[in-house]
Design an enzyme around this catalytic site. Structure first.
Site, mmCIF file in Angstrom:
data_model
loop_
_atom_site.group_PDB
_atom_site.id
_atom_site.type_symbol
_atom_site.label_atom_id
_atom_site.label_comp_id
_atom_site.label_asym_id
_atom_site.label_seq_id
_atom_site.Cartn_x
_atom_site.Cartn_y
_atom_site.Cartn_z
ATOM 1 C CE1 TYR A 136 111.846 69.887 -16.421
ATOM 2 C CE2 TYR A 136 110.444 71.822 -16.313
ATOM 3 C CZ TYR A 136 111.599 71.209 -16.744
ATOM 4 O OH TYR A 136 112.501 71.909 -17.478
ATOM 5 C CE LYS A 186 123.027 58.711 -18.558
ATOM 6 N NZ LYS A 186 124.253 58.857 -19.346
ATOM 7 C CG ASP A 218 125.399 60.530 -22.367
ATOM 8 O OD1 ASP A 218 124.526 59.927 -23.039
ATOM 9 O OD2 ASP A 218 126.250 59.927 -21.681
ATOM 10 C CG ASP A 242 114.265 73.026 -20.097
ATOM 11 O OD1 ASP A 242 113.850 73.985 -20.775
ATOM 12 O OD2 ASP A 242 114.911 73.158 -19.036
ATOM 13 C CG ASP A 246 117.551 76.755 -23.683
ATOM 14 O OD1 ASP A 246 116.334 76.740 -23.947
ATOM 15 O OD2 ASP A 246 118.052 77.534 -22.846
#
Ligand code: NAD
Ligand code: IPM
Ligand code: MN
Length: 347
Positions: A136, A186, A218, A242, A246
């Site tokens: 970001y 990851k 994942d 993020d 959701d």
């Protein structure tokens, strides 16, 4: 008790209005609400999504209640002028590095989710998302390669101190809950994640009672839908947090239900729903204000130390849902104001 109220764009003002009504209903002595412009609304008025006056209001307050920013009419602007820079700028400028995103199924309302009720009924988790670093805030750009192809690039990085401070937040949160922490990364592909994992393991030595596990992002996305009950506290980076938050919202029932706290060191914080400005339903009075109302409850708890009042708001929202008053996001027909009225009544 000075609270900055930044409503923003799209459904931001609609949902914030209901949360403000709830705060006012509590008649807290000394409560002062100060409004400021952010996002596209601020860009059109002041030429910048995060004007200096707004930052000043933020700095003069004990906490911020934030609606949402984002306006597709600004998509053509240079990135530093886009509405989203308001929330990114506040997070960075104010050192709001720790984002707490709780997701819990409301008792008796397991049928709200698109998961099978027996799977969803076990959801009670907290995503601790790092908010000041990662891809970001790295250098980014667009360039043309020698062969003429255009290339967009974004630098992903974490420095060890950035990982360490959010790891501590994760471990402390786990100590206050069921002492289970899952770090999501990851590390099988990314050096950023390898460092993340190494540092989290180092910090774990200071919290011998916490059971630490690691999961690739994942797999975490898959496990969150398969068996969300296995998670208690998840600690992860900015981008992964993020996306997973959701997803967690939909496991509970709707993105219109999930609140968040973005905390600095100490008690200062920004409180906002995890959803955005929802341009598809903005201005229609259809948005569910519960996520913002629950964010106001988090504000009272974390920044003002008003635990009893926070719990009252949460109970009023739970009762509203239990009484069958639901917005369109949950398959119901109640509008934004109607939901606000119902919560106020129960309060
Ligand atoms: P979104 O969260 O705004 O909307 C996604 C979907 O969920 C839409 O269908 C929307 O109608 C629905 N939804 C969201 N909140 C709802 C609510 N309270 N009640 C009922 N339905 C709700 O995400 P998006 O569409 O990807 O993004 C729209 C804009 O919001 C973009 O400009 C994005 O950058 C911005 N955004 C801002 C924030 C923030 O301010 N913190 C967060 C996320 C997205
Ligand atoms: C969120 C939003 C923001 C983010 C955007 C609007 C910058 O999606 O708060 O979840 O990506 O952090
Ligand atoms: Mn998001």
């Amino acid at each position: 008790m000075r609270i900055a109220v930044f409503a923003g764009d799209g459904i931001g003002p609609e949902v914030t209005e209901q949360a403000v009504r709830v705060l006012e209903k509590l008649e807290l002595p000394g409560l002062e609400l100060v409004e400021g412009d952010v996002g596209g609304a601020a860009y059109y008025k002041h030429g910048h999504p995060l004007p200096a006056e707004t930052l000043e209001i933020a700095r003069s307050a004990q906490a911020i209640l934030f609606g949402a920013v984002g306006d597709f009419s600004c998509d053509h602007l240079e990135r530093h002028l886009r509405p989203e820079q308001a929330i990114l700028g506040l997070r960075k400028e104010l050192g709001l590095f720790a984002n707490l995103r709780p997701a819990q199924v409301f008792a008796g309302l397991e049928d709200l989710t698109t998961l099978r009720p027996e799977v969803a009924s076990k959801i009670d988790l907290l995503i601790v998302r790092e908010l000041n670093g990662d891809v970001y805030f790295g250098e980014k750009g667009m360039r043309t390669l020698e062969d003429g192809r255009r290339q967009g690039w974004d630098m992903m990085s974490y420095a060890e101190d950035e990982v360490r401070r959010i790891a501590h937040v994760g471990f402390k949160a786990a100590m206050g809950r069921s002492k289970k922490l899952c770090s999501v990364d990851k590390a099988n592909v990314l050096e950023t994640s390898q460092l993340w994992r190494d540092v989290v393991i180092e910090v774990a030595k200071e919290y011998p009672e916490v059971e630490l596990t690691h999961m690739y992002v994942d797999n975490a996305a898959m496990q969150l839908v398969k068996n969300p009950g296995q998670f208690d506290v998840i600690v992860t980076g900015n981008l992964f947090g993020d996306i997973l938050s959701d997803q967690a919202s939909m496991c509970v029932g709707s993105i219109g239900l999930l609140a968040s706290a973005s905390l600095a060191e100490g008690t200062y914080g920004l409180y906002e729903p995890i959803h955005g400005s929802a341009p598809d339903i903005a201005g229609k009075g259809l948005a569910n204000p519960m996520a913002t109302i629950l964010s106001a409850a988090m504000l009272l708890r974390h920044s003002l130390g008003l635990e009893a009042e926070a719990a009252r708001i949460e109970a009023a929202v739970a009762k509203t849902l239990a009484d069958g008053i639901k917005g369109g996001d949950l398959g119901g027909s109640a509008g934004t104001r109607e939901i606000g009225d119902a919560v106020l009544e129960r309060l």
